[in-house]
Design a protein around this motif. Structure first.
Motif, PDB file in Angstrom:
ATOM      1  N   PHE A   1      53.172  21.468  29.083  1.00  0.00           N
ATOM      2  CA  PHE A   1      51.998  21.668  29.940  1.00  0.00           C
ATOM      3  C   PHE A   1      50.904  20.678  29.519  1.00  0.00           C
ATOM      4  CE2 PHE A   1      50.128  25.470  32.441  1.00  0.00           C
ATOM      5  CZ  PHE A   1      49.289  24.640  33.161  1.00  0.00           C
ATOM      6  N   ALA A   2      50.682  20.576  28.205  1.00  0.00           N
ATOM      7  CA  ALA A   2      49.669  19.636  27.694  1.00  0.00           C
ATOM      8  C   ALA A   2      50.002  18.208  28.123  1.00  0.00           C
ATOM      9  CB  ALA A   2      49.595  19.731  26.168  1.00  0.00           C
ATOM     10  N   THR A   3      51.261  17.835  28.006  1.00  0.00           N
ATOM     11  CA  THR A   3      51.671  16.476  28.357  1.00  0.00           C
ATOM     12  C   THR A   3      51.407  16.174  29.835  1.00  0.00           C
ATOM     13  OG1 THR A   3      53.415  16.666  26.713  1.00  0.00           O
ATOM     14  CG2 THR A   3      53.610  14.854  28.271  1.00  0.00           C
ATOM     15  N   HIS A   4      51.624  17.161  30.702  1.00  0.00           N
ATOM     16  CA  HIS A   4      51.550  16.927  32.150  1.00  0.00           C
ATOM     17  C   HIS A   4      50.208  17.247  32.781  1.00  0.00           C
ATOM     18  CE1 HIS A   4      56.008  17.368  31.631  1.00  0.00           C
ATOM     19  NE2 HIS A   4      55.939  16.293  32.369  1.00  0.00           N
ATOM     20  N   LEU A   5      49.330  17.926  32.026  1.00  0.00           N
ATOM     21  CA  LEU A   5      48.107  18.495  32.621  1.00  0.00           C
ATOM     22  C   LEU A   5      47.234  17.455  33.333  1.00  0.00           C
ATOM     23  CD1 LEU A   5      46.022  20.777  32.974  1.00  0.00           C
ATOM     24  CD2 LEU A   5      45.200  20.244  30.682  1.00  0.00           C
ATOM     25  N   PHE A   6      46.758  16.448  32.597  1.00  0.00           N
ATOM     26  CA  PHE A   6      45.785  15.521  33.195  1.00  0.00           C
ATOM     27  C   PHE A   6      46.429  14.670  34.290  1.00  0.00           C
ATOM     28  CE2 PHE A   6      43.445  15.893  28.973  1.00  0.00           C
ATOM     29  CZ  PHE A   6      42.456  16.710  29.493  1.00  0.00           C
ATOM     30  N   ALA A   7      47.673  14.237  34.066  1.00  0.00           N
ATOM     31  CA  ALA A   7      48.365  13.452  35.095  1.00  0.00           C
ATOM     32  C   ALA A   7      48.547  14.307  36.354  1.00  0.00           C
ATOM     33  CB  ALA A   7      49.715  12.960  34.577  1.00  0.00           C
ATOM     34  N   GLY A   8      48.848  15.592  36.157  1.00  0.00           N
ATOM     35  CA  GLY A   8      49.037  16.503  37.290  1.00  0.00           C
ATOM     36  C   GLY A   8      47.768  16.640  38.114  1.00  0.00           C
ATOM     37  N   LEU A   9      46.631  16.789  37.437  1.00  0.00           N
ATOM     38  CA  LEU A   9      45.359  16.892  38.165  1.00  0.00           C
ATOM     39  C   LEU A   9      45.104  15.625  38.969  1.00  0.00           C
ATOM     40  CD1 LEU A   9      43.061  18.536  35.438  1.00  0.00           C
ATOM     41  CD2 LEU A   9      44.004  19.645  37.470  1.00  0.00           C
ATOM     42  N   ARG A  10      45.390  14.457  38.352  1.00  0.00           N
ATOM     43  CA  ARG A  10      45.169  13.191  39.069  1.00  0.00           C
ATOM     44  C   ARG A  10      46.153  13.031  40.231  1.00  0.00           C
ATOM     45  NH1 ARG A  10      42.073   8.850  36.481  1.00  0.00           N
ATOM     46  NH2 ARG A  10      41.085   9.664  34.589  1.00  0.00           N
ATOM     47  N   THR A  11      47.412  13.458  40.036  1.00  0.00           N
ATOM     48  CA  THR A  11      48.404  13.366  41.117  1.00  0.00           C
ATOM     49  C   THR A  11      47.961  14.177  42.329  1.00  0.00           C
ATOM     50  OG1 THR A  11      50.195  13.081  39.534  1.00  0.00           O
ATOM     51  CG2 THR A  11      50.825  13.821  41.734  1.00  0.00           C
ATOM     52  N   LEU A  12      47.497  15.405  42.080  1.00  0.00           N
ATOM     53  CA  LEU A  12      47.092  16.262  43.200  1.00  0.00           C
ATOM     54  C   LEU A  12      45.837  15.721  43.877  1.00  0.00           C
ATOM     55  CD1 LEU A  12      47.942  19.770  41.741  1.00  0.00           C
ATOM     56  CD2 LEU A  12      49.080  18.575  43.619  1.00  0.00           C
ATOM     57  N   ASP A  13      44.946  15.107  43.089  1.00  0.00           N
ATOM     58  CA  ASP A  13      43.754  14.482  43.666  1.00  0.00           C
ATOM     59  C   ASP A  13      44.125  13.338  44.598  1.00  0.00           C
ATOM     60  OD1 ASP A  13      41.339  15.599  43.233  1.00  0.00           O
ATOM     61  OD2 ASP A  13      40.777  14.340  41.535  1.00  0.00           O
ATOM     62  N   ALA A  14      45.211  12.634  44.238  1.00  0.00           N
ATOM     63  CA  ALA A  14      45.601  11.445  45.006  1.00  0.00           C
ATOM     64  C   ALA A  14      46.255  11.823  46.329  1.00  0.00           C
ATOM     65  CB  ALA A  14      46.539  10.571  44.179  1.00  0.00           C
ATOM     66  N   VAL A  15      46.727  13.088  46.476  1.00  0.00           N
ATOM     67  CA  VAL A  15      47.464  13.463  47.707  1.00  0.00           C
ATOM     68  C   VAL A  15      46.663  13.181  48.984  1.00  0.00           C
ATOM     69  CG1 VAL A  15      48.508  15.407  48.927  1.00  0.00           C
ATOM     70  CG2 VAL A  15      49.011  15.072  46.513  1.00  0.00           C
ATOM     71  N   PRO A  16      45.395  13.642  49.163  1.00  0.00           N
ATOM     72  CA  PRO A  16      44.638  14.502  48.265  1.00  0.00           C
ATOM     73  C   PRO A  16      44.763  15.962  48.696  1.00  0.00           C
ATOM     74  CG  PRO A  16      43.189  13.629  49.965  1.00  0.00           C
ATOM     75  CD  PRO A  16      44.592  13.185  50.312  1.00  0.00           C
ATOM     76  N   VAL A  17      44.511  16.867  47.739  1.00  0.00           N
ATOM     77  CA  VAL A  17      44.375  18.280  48.101  1.00  0.00           C
ATOM     78  C   VAL A  17      42.918  18.689  47.875  1.00  0.00           C
ATOM     79  CG1 VAL A  17      46.768  18.836  47.502  1.00  0.00           C
ATOM     80  CG2 VAL A  17      44.957  19.145  45.784  1.00  0.00           C
ATOM     81  N   GLN A  18      42.521  19.780  48.533  1.00  0.00           N
ATOM     82  CA  GLN A  18      41.136  20.266  48.365  1.00  0.00           C
ATOM     83  C   GLN A  18      41.048  21.368  47.323  1.00  0.00           C
ATOM     84  OE1 GLN A  18      41.422  20.956  52.578  1.00  0.00           O
ATOM     85  NE2 GLN A  18      39.426  19.983  52.899  1.00  0.00           N
ATOM     86  N   LYS A  19      42.149  22.087  47.123  1.00  0.00           N
ATOM     87  CA  LYS A  19      42.160  23.199  46.154  1.00  0.00           C
ATOM     88  C   LYS A  19      43.344  23.027  45.224  1.00  0.00           C
ATOM     89  CE  LYS A  19      39.001  25.420  48.637  1.00  0.00           C
ATOM     90  NZ  LYS A  19      37.625  25.642  48.117  1.00  0.00           N
ATOM     91  N   ILE A  20      43.117  23.234  43.937  1.00  0.00           N
ATOM     92  CA  ILE A  20      44.207  23.219  42.961  1.00  0.00           C
ATOM     93  C   ILE A  20      44.258  24.583  42.281  1.00  0.00           C
ATOM     94  CG2 ILE A  20      45.103  22.202  40.822  1.00  0.00           C
ATOM     95  CD1 ILE A  20      43.737  19.568  41.616  1.00  0.00           C
TER      96      ILE A  20
END
Ligand code: TXA
Ligand code: MG
Length: 358
Positions: free
Chosen positions: A309-328
């Motif tokens: 989870f730690a390894t993927h956390l920040f990249a995951g937030l950036r990936t979802l931002d790039a979609v973009p989504v409005q809610k995570i």
């Protein structure tokens, strides 16, 4: 009219083989550091934005590039214990005990600052935060530079920390001289910070070294999490702001002792947002993903345990931002091991939007 002068006209990205960093490239990067430039580099935690820690003007450029408030101090990186004497004084014996077990690694120690270290790096404090990184590229850069390197995470202020060179470029292209691209970082969240200058050792930030690993050496270790509103000037301790690591999307963190009930609440919330026309992303531990089958949501998988989870956390937030989504939407892991640090980052990314499910 004169165009605004841009202090960092172009950013050079250089691929580095992490196992055997090219000595010529490292020599060049070290020279840029010694000449007062900025070099972004991988560490085992996250990418750092480095400058000569003993050069006040170079350190000022870090703050400028990140748009970081001057009240938020920067960690100083060293390659060996021999360099500790250049940056800290009156080092207590317990620091050496900790260093023996956890350096090089994801532990930062706050110690009394050496007078040669410019006060600006520590936001005027009499202390300095010191870390010896284990990543071979960070080590090679420190060796080549021959000076201690001040480096915060290489993101713009309050954005998610960068775990790849692409994240650094997204935030700092044109604001840093060189980005050393050593691939994705291993741990994925920042170092654990322990302040050794007070009456009892105190955790200032949970991170890559779990508190359970520190307690045997520091039985009196104190940890009081602080989540403060966004008035930087009034923060009693640096780095305690509530808003931090934030993507553009609204983040909602779900907590509770019964995972199935938490997942059910997330499902309902996602359903509601989708019905309202919002685009929704879910940061899901692998085993949770099945619960969101059939929903019109973007799912990013975060692995099977707290460390993944730690390894993927920040990249995951950036990936979802790039979609973009409005809610995570995200379920917080249990606060054990690296889960404590993940939970801390999620609370800050969510700016306090925590949903307790009973
Ligand atoms: O893993 C890490 O620690 C990464 C990599 C690049 O080494 N660095 C990092 O730096 O996370 P940064 O700037 O994002 O976080 C630095 C935090 C500050 O916000 C503050 O909380 C704490 O370290 N800090 C630094 N110097 C301090 C000092 N003298 N006293 C108290 N806290 C300090
Ligand atoms: Mg940071």
């Amino acid at each position: 009219m004169h165009p605004m002068t841009d202090p960092f006209p172009a950013t050079l990205i250089a691929r580095v083989d992490r196992a055997t960093p090219d000595p010529e490239l490292m020599a060049l990067a070290g020279q840029i550091i010694r000449q007062g430039g900025l070099v972004a580099f991988p560490t085992e935690t996250v990418y750092g934005l480095g400058a000569n820690a003993l050069d006040a003007a170079a350190v000022a450029r870090i703050f400028q590039a990140k748009e970081r408030p001057a009240s938020d101090p920067v960690i100083v990186h060293i390659h060996s214990l021999a360099q500790l004497d250049e940056v800290a004084v009156d080092v207590p014996p317990v620091a050496f005990t900790l260093a023996e077990q956890f350096w090089a690694g994801a532990l930062t120690l706050v110690l009394p600052r050496h007078p040669a270290v410019p006060p600006g790096i520590s936001a005027g404090r009499a202390t300095v935060a010191v870390r010896m990184p284990a990543h071979p590229v960070a080590q090679a850069l420190l060796q080549a530079a021959g000076v201690p390197i001040g480096a915060p995470s290489a993101n713009r202020f309050s954005r998610p920390s960068p775990t790849s060179a692409a994240h650094v470029m997204a935030d700092l292209n044109g604001r840093v001289d060189v980005v050393l691209d050593g691939g994705s970082t291993d741990i994925g969240i920042e170092s654990t910070i322990v302040d050794l200058t007070g009456p009892v050792p105190q955790v200032l930030r949970p991170g890559g070294i779990p508190l359970e690993a520190l307690r045997p050496l520091l039985p009196a270790l104190a940890y009081r999490p602080q989540y403060l509103p966004d008035d930087v000037a009034s923060a009693p301790a640096p780095g305690t702001l509530l808003k931090h690591y934030s993507p553009q999307a609204d983040v909602l963190v779900f907590q509770g002792s019964d995972p199935l009930r938490v997942l059910e609440a997330m499902h309902q919330t996602a359903d509601k947002y989708v019905a309202e026309g919002h685009s929704v992303g879910i940061l899901a531990q692998d085993s949770d993903a099945l619960h969101f089958r059939g929903l019109e949501v973007q799912i990013v998988l975060c692995g099977r345990d707290e460390a993944a989870f730690a390894t993927h956390l920040f990249a995951g937030l950036r990936t979802l931002d790039a979609v973009p989504v409005q809610k995570i939407l995200v379920r917080a892991p249990q606060p054990v091991g690296l889960g404590l640090a993940v939970q801390d980052r999620l609370i800050r990314a969510a700016e306090g939007h925590i949903i307790q499910v009973r």
